[in-house]
Design a protein around this motif. Structure first.
Motif, PDB file in Angstrom:
ATOM      1  N   ASP B 158     -39.521 -78.903  19.098  1.00 59.55           N
ATOM      2  CA  ASP B 158     -39.893 -77.495  19.040  1.00 59.55           C
ATOM      3  C   ASP B 158     -40.742 -77.128  20.262  1.00 59.55           C
ATOM      4  O   ASP B 158     -41.873 -77.558  20.399  1.00 59.55           O
ATOM      5  N   SER B 160     -42.229 -74.529  20.974  1.00 60.66           N
ATOM      6  CA  SER B 160     -43.431 -73.729  20.745  1.00 60.66           C
ATOM      7  C   SER B 160     -44.657 -74.632  20.631  1.00 60.66           C
ATOM      8  O   SER B 160     -45.777 -74.177  20.815  1.00 60.66           O
ATOM      9  N   LEU B 161     -44.449 -75.935  20.349  1.00 58.17           N
ATOM     10  CA  LEU B 161     -45.590 -76.854  20.324  1.00 58.17           C
ATOM     11  C   LEU B 161     -46.218 -76.944  21.709  1.00 58.17           C
ATOM     12  O   LEU B 161     -47.444 -76.946  21.855  1.00 58.17           O
ATOM     13  N   ALA B 164     -47.910 -73.716  22.456  1.00 54.12           N
ATOM     14  CA  ALA B 164     -49.184 -73.625  21.744  1.00 54.12           C
ATOM     15  C   ALA B 164     -50.253 -74.387  22.514  1.00 54.12           C
ATOM     16  O   ALA B 164     -51.380 -73.914  22.666  1.00 54.12           O
ATOM     17  N   ALA B 165     -49.893 -75.572  23.027  1.00 56.88           N
ATOM     18  CA  ALA B 165     -50.868 -76.356  23.783  1.00 56.88           C
ATOM     19  C   ALA B 165     -51.314 -75.590  25.027  1.00 56.88           C
ATOM     20  O   ALA B 165     -52.503 -75.534  25.348  1.00 56.88           O
ATOM     21  N   ASP B 167     -51.181 -72.360  25.415  1.00 53.52           N
ATOM     22  CA  ASP B 167     -51.923 -71.199  24.943  1.00 53.52           C
ATOM     23  C   ASP B 167     -53.374 -71.579  24.641  1.00 53.52           C
ATOM     24  O   ASP B 167     -54.287 -70.778  24.790  1.00 53.52           O
ATOM     25  N   LEU B 168     -53.562 -72.820  24.194  1.00 55.57           N
ATOM     26  CA  LEU B 168     -54.912 -73.271  23.860  1.00 55.57           C
ATOM     27  C   LEU B 168     -55.635 -73.837  25.075  1.00 55.57           C
ATOM     28  O   LEU B 168     -56.690 -74.452  24.946  1.00 55.57           O
ATOM     29  N   GLY B 169     -55.043 -73.707  26.242  1.00 51.89           N
ATOM     30  CA  GLY B 169     -55.778 -74.032  27.455  1.00 51.89           C
ATOM     31  C   GLY B 169     -55.381 -75.292  28.180  1.00 51.89           C
ATOM     32  O   GLY B 169     -56.092 -75.730  29.072  1.00 51.89           O
TER      33      GLY B 169
ATOM     34  N   VAL C  96     -56.579 -65.395  25.762  1.00 50.33           N
ATOM     35  CA  VAL C  96     -55.795 -64.859  24.659  1.00 50.33           C
ATOM     36  C   VAL C  96     -55.289 -66.056  23.878  1.00 50.33           C
ATOM     37  O   VAL C  96     -54.891 -67.041  24.487  1.00 50.33           O
ATOM     38  N   ASN C  97     -55.309 -66.016  22.575  1.00 49.78           N
ATOM     39  CA  ASN C  97     -54.699 -67.109  21.817  1.00 49.78           C
ATOM     40  C   ASN C  97     -53.658 -66.557  20.875  1.00 49.78           C
ATOM     41  O   ASN C  97     -53.696 -65.391  20.486  1.00 49.78           O
ATOM     42  N   MET C  98     -52.726 -67.420  20.522  1.00 48.88           N
ATOM     43  CA  MET C  98     -51.562 -66.956  19.784  1.00 48.88           C
ATOM     44  C   MET C  98     -51.343 -67.808  18.554  1.00 48.88           C
ATOM     45  O   MET C  98     -51.529 -69.026  18.591  1.00 48.88           O
ATOM     46  N   PHE C 100     -48.336 -68.914  16.361  1.00 50.08           N
ATOM     47  CA  PHE C 100     -46.888 -68.908  16.529  1.00 50.08           C
ATOM     48  C   PHE C 100     -46.170 -68.704  15.203  1.00 50.08           C
ATOM     49  O   PHE C 100     -46.678 -69.057  14.139  1.00 50.08           O
ATOM     50  N   ALA C 104     -46.371 -73.917  14.970  1.00 49.69           N
ATOM     51  CA  ALA C 104     -46.507 -74.873  16.083  1.00 49.69           C
ATOM     52  C   ALA C 104     -47.712 -75.789  15.895  1.00 49.69           C
ATOM     53  O   ALA C 104     -48.471 -76.023  16.830  1.00 49.69           O
ATOM     54  N   ILE C 105     -47.885 -76.287  14.692  1.00 47.26           N
ATOM     55  CA  ILE C 105     -48.981 -77.233  14.458  1.00 47.26           C
ATOM     56  C   ILE C 105     -48.552 -78.586  15.010  1.00 47.26           C
ATOM     57  O   ILE C 105     -47.437 -79.031  14.766  1.00 47.26           O
ATOM     58  N   PHE C 117     -58.191 -78.819  19.316  1.00 48.74           N
ATOM     59  CA  PHE C 117     -57.405 -78.993  20.540  1.00 48.74           C
ATOM     60  C   PHE C 117     -57.845 -78.068  21.674  1.00 48.74           C
ATOM     61  O   PHE C 117     -58.131 -78.506  22.788  1.00 48.74           O
ATOM     62  N   GLY C 118     -57.926 -76.782  21.364  1.00 42.48           N
ATOM     63  CA  GLY C 118     -58.260 -75.807  22.409  1.00 42.48           C
ATOM     64  C   GLY C 118     -59.668 -76.013  22.945  1.00 42.48           C
ATOM     65  O   GLY C 118     -59.931 -75.838  24.145  1.00 42.48           O
ATOM     66  N   ARG C 165     -56.940 -72.683  14.313  1.00 43.35           N
ATOM     67  CA  ARG C 165     -56.800 -73.225  15.656  1.00 43.35           C
ATOM     68  C   ARG C 165     -56.823 -72.116  16.699  1.00 43.35           C
ATOM     69  O   ARG C 165     -57.423 -72.245  17.767  1.00 43.35           O
ATOM     70  N   ALA C 166     -56.138 -70.988  16.386  1.00 40.16           N
ATOM     71  CA  ALA C 166     -56.068 -69.894  17.352  1.00 40.16           C
ATOM     72  C   ALA C 166     -57.403 -69.165  17.476  1.00 40.16           C
ATOM     73  O   ALA C 166     -57.731 -68.621  18.528  1.00 40.16           O
ATOM     74  N   LYS C 169     -61.229 -70.747  19.692  1.00 39.78           N
ATOM     75  CA  LYS C 169     -61.731 -70.499  21.046  1.00 39.78           C
ATOM     76  C   LYS C 169     -62.332 -69.113  21.183  1.00 39.78           C
ATOM     77  O   LYS C 169     -62.677 -68.694  22.280  1.00 39.78           O
TER      78      LYS C 169
END
Lengths: 291, 260, 379
Positions: B158, B160-161, B164-165, B167-169, C96-98, C100, C104-105, C117-118, C165-166, C169
């Motif tokens: 996937d 989007s994983l 997502a990573a 997106d989290l920086g 910006v955080n999203m 999904f 998307a875990i 994580f972030g 998670r989103a 941050k």
């Protein structure tokens, strides 16, 4: 669609394969146009960057002329194709019922059985061929068993029959796996729908299951046919002196006769013979990737 | 209509598996035969294993084979994973057709051709044949198998994983190492194992590309087999089969524990 | 734009010319090959606002959001966040955080590590990370599940992990891509209210993408209705529902009866219309001049149905026959045939358990609506 920089990942493997896969073929082709010399390496290097015209001038089809004039080579090609064709047909006949049977089992059993089919592939190919020598040789296990029940001994080792047994044995997983993949995907409700519409089980198989498994059969056939044409170990160990296969010829030219140009020419012809099936196989792979 | 194996299906499966396993089982059994003859059972013995371990040549070849296998499989894994990434995610880049052709062709290429062509390359560039040339050759022909194994996993991964990573920086390269790689690790390990086994198994390509002092185990076995069946070869075959079986069992147990 | 009634709440920075938007799309266009996914979109989102992008699948709403997150690059126009042009800033550097759609875990990390994580990427100190993760898990009520692996969680729990998670941050803007689509109806409704509470509590700006009009109406301060890459209407839920910009919006948000009509005369705020063999009397400030072709739209729940004829002089009465009845428990929907193959939909709240004379199939009935129930649309 999406802008993607992943293509950069291709650079390293691309360079690697270009140097270690593509260029070597060019060298094989070049050498096949050279003349034999009794030096080590046993050929006359034709390429001197200083005089390119002379390089092309010195190349000739002398080796190929030798190849076509010597009936041994021609028959080795034809016989390789025959071996590969017949073995592939045998593999389909044996592999299909096996793959079909496995695909009809419940999910857990199915996975166990297919694993059982793949497992021998992980044990040495050479050893598995060798195991058949012990079984088929005149004073071997098969004849000992036959003798025990009073049947006169058979001499199978070093015949074409032994080669066929070895080919079918060694390549069976390659036939079963893609067939199984195609059969396993099929939805049981399709057969129920066919039955509901009045098809007998046999008709349902013939009109629904079988046509849908054809891509798997094609993949399996190519996956077996192509390497078998160039097979060396099986005809060498199980076949007799009369068993002609081109892989064996290349090996002999190279290691015994030390005729590198002849081996290269034979390899070139083999490669050209296989281009059509290899391209077909690539198409199949591309389709899998697109699906 | 009921799903489930019919009598015909059961017979097909039974005969098929018997055909696949009988020779291996016989080989293992006769490795414990005290007699040198293949067709006579003269009692249980481990004497062939003893002579095997005393055979320095064979042991040296085994060591050589393991080293070649581990190194070439590691190189093939790095290259194969990169190739899989490019093929699954690279879209339609320039040279893609040639690239995918080169990646998949070794899967079906007859070994005599690969072996001969690599030898000519090594001769042409003046690389002395030995350990390294076999490693290069094996890495080349096994990388395709790694690519196929990893490609399948990457296709179902996937995306989007990774997004997502990011997106989290995490920068894209870090997202790959932190998220993608841990998740495709089983396929990568499987690819490595496949490459290792193929390298261990190879006779033809090694024969072309090895030099004096770099004789591999299959080359030793081949020359012994040409002289006839020997219980010693049965013994080493049994050891090889046993270690592969053990590796598969361990892999299965580890995987079962992970998913439990 | 049409305004009905007073402005809903005191929070309405979009009506204040002095307020500066947090996010601004200016003439943003995105094409994929021949397909224009987002077509010249301009849009402002204000701080602390809960903004919804609503539209059918393929309308470009997700692409619009992905451009804000940095996963797509606009072909034209620009996007600013807090006044800063986002062009050229990669996703991992955007504040910006999203959340999904698939959540998307990360399957290889436990709940705590997913949430952390972030923060870890940011280089936050370990003890601070731990504290923040605990805070976030408490916020989404998952304190006890920190050590669980994702595959051991229910759908609702996974959704909460993704949210925590989103949020960890503390982004300037949280993007939610169909955040509740994977949940069942009951859980979805509960979560909707939790999300609005959370947004108010944290004082953050939320942008949600959804195809579910109920979700958009419940959650959002304002909704932008999108279709074919364009924004058709932006407004509060009340505005887009009660005063839709056109038939498309009207029919996308709930059910709507639409009559083709011509304006006979206008005496603001009232207007007389005629069409489909009927006369209508409606109250609409924005009715076009006499002679215009218009569409009169009336929501089913703003229509009445009765067996007895309404008193004389009642405007907007239509006689018909019950063609079908849909009983939903809280509501009953009647399909009334008012002309051959021409039916209107009337919804009645079932305010009492027993009705003396229930209506049945083929009953002759009268449908009526008040003048201010109708909205005159020009397109």
């Amino acid at each position: 669609m999406r802008r993607d920089k992943s293509a950069i990942a291709a650079v390293l493997p691309f360079a690697w394969l270009a140097v270690l896969f593509l260029i070597p073929f060019v060298l094989v082709f070049k050498l096949s146009l050279s003349d034999v010399a009794l030096s080590i390496p046993p050929y006359e290097p034709q390429f001197k960057p200083a005089d390119l015209p002379a390089f092309f001038g010195a190349l000739d089809f002398e080796t190929y002329r030798r190849l076509t004039s010597d009936s041994i080579y021609v028959s080795a090609y034809l016989s390789s194709l025959k071996f590969a064709g017949v073995a592939t047909a045998l593999l389909a006949l044996i592999g299909y019922p096996l793959a079909y049977g496995i695909s009809r089992c419940s999910k857990n059993t199915r996975e166990m059985l297919i694993l059982a089919v793949i497992l021998p592939f992980f044990t040495s190919f050479l050893i598995r061929v060798y195991a058949w020598i012990a079984i088929l040789k005149p004073a071997g296990i098969l004849n000992a068993a036959l003798e025990a029940v009073g049947i006169p001994p058979l001499s199978i080792l070093h015949t074409d029959t032994a080669v066929y047994i070895g080919l079918v044995y060694a390549y069976l997983p390659f036939m079963v796996l893609p067939l199984y993949a195609a059969l396993e995907k099929q939805n049981a409700t399709l057969l129920e729908a066919a039955a509901d519409l009045g098809a007998t089980p046999f008709t349902a198989f013939w009109r629904v299951t079988f046509p849908m498994s054809l891509p798997g059969l094609a993949a399996g056939a190519l996956l077996c046919f192509i390497p078998i044409v160039g097979e060396f170990v099986i005809p060498d160990l199980l076949g007799g002196s009369g068993t002609l296969m081109i892989g064996k010829t290349i090996w002999t030219e190279f290691f015994s006769n030390r005729d590198w140009p002849a081996a290269s020419a034979a390899a070139t012809v083999l490669l050209f013979t296989l281009i059509v099936p290899i391209v077909l196989y690539q198409r199949q792979q591309a389709k899998v990737l697109a699906a | 209509m009921t799903r489930g194996p019919s009598a015909f299906n059961r017979i097909s499966i039974g005969l098929g598996l018997a055909f696949l396993y009988a020779p291996i089982v016989l080989l293992v059994v006769y490795s414990f035969n005290s007699s040198r003859a293949v067709n006579v059972w003269a009692g249980f013995s481990t004497r062939w294993y003893e002579t095997l371990f005393a055979n320095d040549q064979l042991m040296a070849a085994l060591w050589m084979t393991l080293r070649v296998g581990a190194l070439s499989a590691s190189i093939a894994t790095v290259l194969g994973v990169l190739a899989a990434i490019a093929l699954v995610r690279g879209g339609f880049f320039r040279g893609r057709a040639v690239f995918s052709g080169m990646v998949y062709a070794p899967l079906v290429m007859p070994e005599v051709i690969t072996g001969l062509s690599l030898l000519l390359l090594f001769v042409a560039i003046g690389l002395a044949r030995g350990f390294w040339t076999v490693v290069l050759a094996h890495a080349t022909f096994t990388l395709s198998f790694v690519t196929v194994a990893v490609r399948a996993r990457l296709m179902t991964f996937d995306r989007s994983l990774e997004e997502a990573a990011q997106d989290l920086g995490s920068p894209p390269w870090r997202a790959f190492f932190e998220v993608t790689l841990p998740n495709i690790a089983p396929a990568v390990a499987g690819g490595w194992a496949l490459a290792f086994i193929l390298s261990l198994d190879d006779l033809v390509i090694a024969s072309f590309t090895s030099g004096p002092g770099s004789t591999t185990l299959p080359m030793r076995i081949y020359s012994a087999v040409r002289l006839g069946v020997s219980p010693e070869i049965n013994a080493i075959s049994t050891l090889l089969i046993g270690s592969v079986a053990m590796a598969i069992v361990i892999y299965g147990v580890v995987r079962a524990r992970k998913t439990a | 734009m049409k305004q009905i009634g007073a402005v809903r709440s005191s929070f309405a920075p979009w009506n204040d010319p002095a307020s500066v938007p947090l996010v601004r799309f200016e003439g943003v266009t995105k094409r994929f090959g021949d397909m224009t996914a987002v077509d010249d979109v301009s849009l402002s989102i204000y701080e602390r606002e809960f903004f919804a992008l609503l539209g059918p699948s393929g309308c470009g709403k997700t692409t619009l959001m992905r451009m804000l997150a940095g996963f797509e690059t606009p072909d034209a126009g620009r996007i600013t966040l807090g006044g800063e042009d986002l062009a050229g800033i990669p996703p991992h550097k955007r504040p910006v955080n999203m959340m999904f759609q698939s959540y998307a875990i990360f399957p290889h990390l436990n709940v705590e590590k997913n949430v952390a994580f972030g923060l870890r990427m940011e280089g936050m100190e370990k003890s601070a990370v731990k504290a923040r993760v605990e805070e976030m898990l408490a916020l989404v009520k998952l304190e006890k599940l920190g050590a669980r692996m994702p595959h051991q969680l229910s759908g609702g729990q996974r959704q909460r992990v993704a949210l925590a998670r989103a949020l960890a941050k503390k982004p300037k803007l949280l993007l939610l891509d169909e955040p509740l689509a994977a949940l069942d109806k009951k859980l979805r409704e509960e979560t909707q209210f939790e999300l609005t509470d959370l947004q108010v509590e944290l004082g953050m700006t939320f942008l949600i993408v959804t195809h579910d009009q109920d979700e958009a109406m419940v959650l959002a301060d304002r909704i932008a209705v999108m279709d074919h890459g364009r924004i058709v209407q932006t407004g509060t839920p009340g505005e887009v529902y009660e005063a839709p910009a056109n038939r498309q919006v009207a029919e996308f948000l709930g059910d709507m009866n639409i009559f083709e009509a011509v304006v006979d005369s206008v005496e603001p705020p009232m207007a007389r219309l005629s069409g489909e063999g009927m006369k209508f009397f409606v109250q609409d400030d924005d009715c076009p001049a006499a002679g215009s072709k218009v569409f009169l739209s009336v929501r089913p729940e703003k229509m009445r149905i009765s067996l007895d004829p309404p008193p004389a002089k009642t405007p907007n009465v239509i006689a018909g026959e019950i063609w079908d009845i849909g009983y939903l428990g809280d509501w009953t929907t009647y399909l009334v045939e008012i002309a051959p193959d021409r039916r209107v939909r009337v919804a009645q709240a079932n305010a009492t358990r027993h009705v003396e004379r229930p209506m049945s199939w083929d009953d002759k009935v009268f449908v009526s609506f008040d003048p201010d129930a109708g909205v005159v649309l020009t397109s």
